[in-house]
Design an enzyme around this catalytic site. Structure first.
Site, PDB file in Angstrom:
ATOM      1  N   GLY A  16       0.824  -1.202   0.000  1.00 26.16           N
ATOM      2  CA  GLY A  16       0.000   0.000   0.000  1.00 26.16           C
ATOM      3  C   GLY A  16       0.859   1.251   0.000  1.00 26.16           C
ATOM      4  O   GLY A  16       2.046   1.213   0.327  1.00 26.16           O
ATOM      5  N   GLY A  18       0.895   5.562   0.992  1.00 28.34           N
ATOM      6  CA  GLY A  18       0.265   6.622   1.758  1.00 28.34           C
ATOM      7  C   GLY A  18       1.085   7.884   1.648  1.00 28.34           C
ATOM      8  O   GLY A  18       2.126   7.910   0.980  1.00 28.34           O
ATOM      9  N   GLY A  21       4.640   7.404   3.159  1.00 28.80           N
ATOM     10  CA  GLY A  21       5.551   6.465   2.529  1.00 28.80           C
ATOM     11  C   GLY A  21       4.830   5.263   1.959  1.00 28.80           C
ATOM     12  O   GLY A  21       3.621   5.296   1.727  1.00 28.80           O
ATOM     13  N   THR A  22       5.578   4.195   1.771  1.00 30.02           N
ATOM     14  CA  THR A  22       5.072   2.985   1.127  1.00 30.02           C
ATOM     15  C   THR A  22       5.275   1.790   2.037  1.00 30.02           C
ATOM     16  O   THR A  22       6.321   1.655   2.675  1.00 30.02           O
ATOM     17  CB  THR A  22       5.805   2.741  -0.211  1.00 30.02           C
ATOM     18  OG1 THR A  22       5.701   3.918  -1.017  1.00 30.02           O
ATOM     19  CG2 THR A  22       5.208   1.566  -0.957  1.00 30.02           C
ATOM     20  N   LYS A  36       7.629  -0.328   6.420  1.00 22.82           N
ATOM     21  CA  LYS A  36       7.119   0.997   6.046  1.00 22.82           C
ATOM     22  C   LYS A  36       8.308   1.863   5.683  1.00 22.82           C
ATOM     23  O   LYS A  36       9.075   2.297   6.543  1.00 22.82           O
ATOM     24  CB  LYS A  36       6.310   1.625   7.178  1.00 22.82           C
ATOM     25  CG  LYS A  36       5.780   2.996   6.811  1.00 22.82           C
ATOM     26  CD  LYS A  36       4.455   3.272   7.457  1.00 22.82           C
ATOM     27  CE  LYS A  36       3.789   4.456   6.796  1.00 22.82           C
ATOM     28  NZ  LYS A  36       2.385   4.583   7.153  1.00 22.82           N
ATOM     29  N   ASP A 130      -2.764   9.562  15.585  1.00 19.61           N
ATOM     30  CA  ASP A 130      -3.423   9.437  14.279  1.00 19.61           C
ATOM     31  C   ASP A 130      -4.280   8.168  14.244  1.00 19.61           C
ATOM     32  O   ASP A 130      -4.180   7.360  13.331  1.00 19.61           O
ATOM     33  CB  ASP A 130      -2.389   9.417  13.153  1.00 19.61           C
ATOM     34  CG  ASP A 130      -3.006   9.742  11.795  1.00 19.61           C
ATOM     35  OD1 ASP A 130      -4.078  10.394  11.768  1.00 19.61           O
ATOM     36  OD2 ASP A 130      -2.430   9.346  10.769  1.00 19.61           O
TER      37      ASP A 130
END
Length: 413
Positions: A16, A18, A21-22, A36, A130
């Site tokens: 995924g 975002g 990052g990835t 991540k 978050d």
């Protein structure tokens, strides 16, 4: 294409993307891991790298069944990565996208799991900052819980704090996702553990209703609602559960429960929601820009309405298929005048199912029909009044004598 991450890990496949990052499916000395990999501009920020290293001990020491453990932090050239346990399943946002809302029993069980994970983090001095459905993973290989729910694990600990450097986010900026931001963050106060409780209560509301309590429309409007509006009630849930949600969405941080208390209370309420079907409520009216909403409604296929989700998408180009859609963003903190302007005092009340949305094509058509009907009624009323006046005049003329029609009779002495 595989790539090396440090000297011990290999990233094999993207899971995924975002804004931070990835996430990769990787391999390490002890087997499969999730990696991540933060964006290159973050990795080149020496101040952030320093904070990254400072957070290493706290993040590596965070162990709990409802937390995705961080195994390693890698700083290698332009690579800055968190190596985490691999959870084989999906994220809660994907589940919501599929089902829109959950049965109360499953929703309460999932949020209780996350509350337990937060309790462990807060005890270790770590604030997530978050909490949102994208950062809650459902372990599809774990045992089923109440309502058929899968074990829930909270991930991405430390990412918001790492990005929130003084140089990157000055006093006029805030980090987070608008729909889940506690009022004190909007007002510029430092984030404490209570911000996670507020965000988690927002997630619970969203799981039950299918939309967030203050979301919809422009991010600035969402921020204002957090500070100025009261949460609209959800019909059909036990009063004890509703009061719990209201307490955890309190504007004052001190009024909210602690994470450990929230987890305990939710598990105590599980018997009250056992077997309940998902709630039957519709999304409230959003406040889109006046020049955007009608165009979107008119462009929608006949018979379909434009669905405005509660969460505000802030990542340009984010795709629904992304399994880890971070929405960290820097936004200007609105001033007191902006926060006070336009506040209605109460949150948007959910509409009855099937009711037209104000500003929509259906609503405008219904308004036109009402205006035509009222106009026709007014014309008919005026016509009836005219006919009545004519009849009265005709009757007066028919009953008048010749003397009446000429002049008054002389007065009798």
């Amino acid at each position: 294409m595989a790539r090396k991450i440090g000297s011990r890990y290999t990233a094999n496949q993207i899971l995924g993307r975002g804004s931070a990052g990835t996430v990769w499916l990787g391999e390490g000395p002890e087997g499969p891991v999730a990696i991540k990999l933060l964006r290159e501009d973050l990795a080149s920020d020496q101040e952030l790298v320093g904070r990254f290293v400072q957070e290493r001990t706290a993040l590596l020491g965070l162990e709990h069944p409802n937390v995705v453990s961080v195994r390693d932090l890698v700083v290698d050239g332009n690579d800055l990565a968190l190596v985490m346990d691999l959870v084989r399943g999906t994220d809660l946002r994907t589940r919501l996208d599929r089902d829109r809302r959950l049965a109360p029993e499953a929703a309460v069980a999932i949020v209780a799991d996350v509350a337990d994970g937060l309790a462990a983090a807060h005890a270790a001095g770590v604030v997530h900052r978050d909490v949102k459905p994208e950062n809650v993973l459902l372990d599809m290989q774990g045992p089923l819980g109440p309502g058929g729910s899968h074990p829930a694990l909270l991930t991405d600990f430390g990412v918001a704090k790492l990005i929130d450097t003084p140089r990157r986010t000055r006093a006029t900026k805030i980090i987070g996702t608008p729909d889940y931001l506690a009022p004190e963050i909007v007002e510029g106060l430092p984030p404490r553990a209570a911000v996670d409780i507020y965000a988690l209560a927002t997630v619970l509301y969203e799981l039950l209703a299918g939309f967030t309590p203050f979301g919809g429309g422009h991010p600035g409007a969402v921020l204002r609602r957090h500070v100025t509006e009261r949460v609209a009630p959800l019909p059909g849930i036990p009063d004890e559960l509703w009061q719990l949600i209201v307490q955890c969405l309190a504007k004052a941080p001190a009024s909210r429960l602690r994470a450990s208390e929230l987890g305990t209370r939710l598990r105590e309420l599980l018997p009250l929601v056992t077997g309940m079907p998902p709630l039957d409520v519709d999304e409230p009216d959003a406040e889109p820009a006046a020049d955007e909403a009608p165009a979107a409604e008119e462009a929608a296929p006949a018979g379909e309405r434009v669905r405005r989700r509660g969460a505000v998408p802030l990542v340009p180009g984010a795709k629904p298929a992304d399994s880890n859609r971070d929405t960290h963003t820097s936004m200007r903190v609105p001033g007191p005048d902006e926060l006070a302007g336009g506040a209605r005092g109460t949150a948007r009340v959910p509409r009855p199912t099937g009711a037209p949305r104000p500003g929509s094509a259906r609503h405008r058509a219904a308004t036109r029909r009402r205006r035509v009907a009222l106009g026709a009624a007014a014309v008919a009323l005026a016509a009836a009044a005219g006919v009545g006046a004519w009849l009265v005049a005709s009757e007066d003329d028919a009953g008048a004598t010749p003397q009446d029609s000429n002049s008054s009779a002389p007065a009798t002495p």
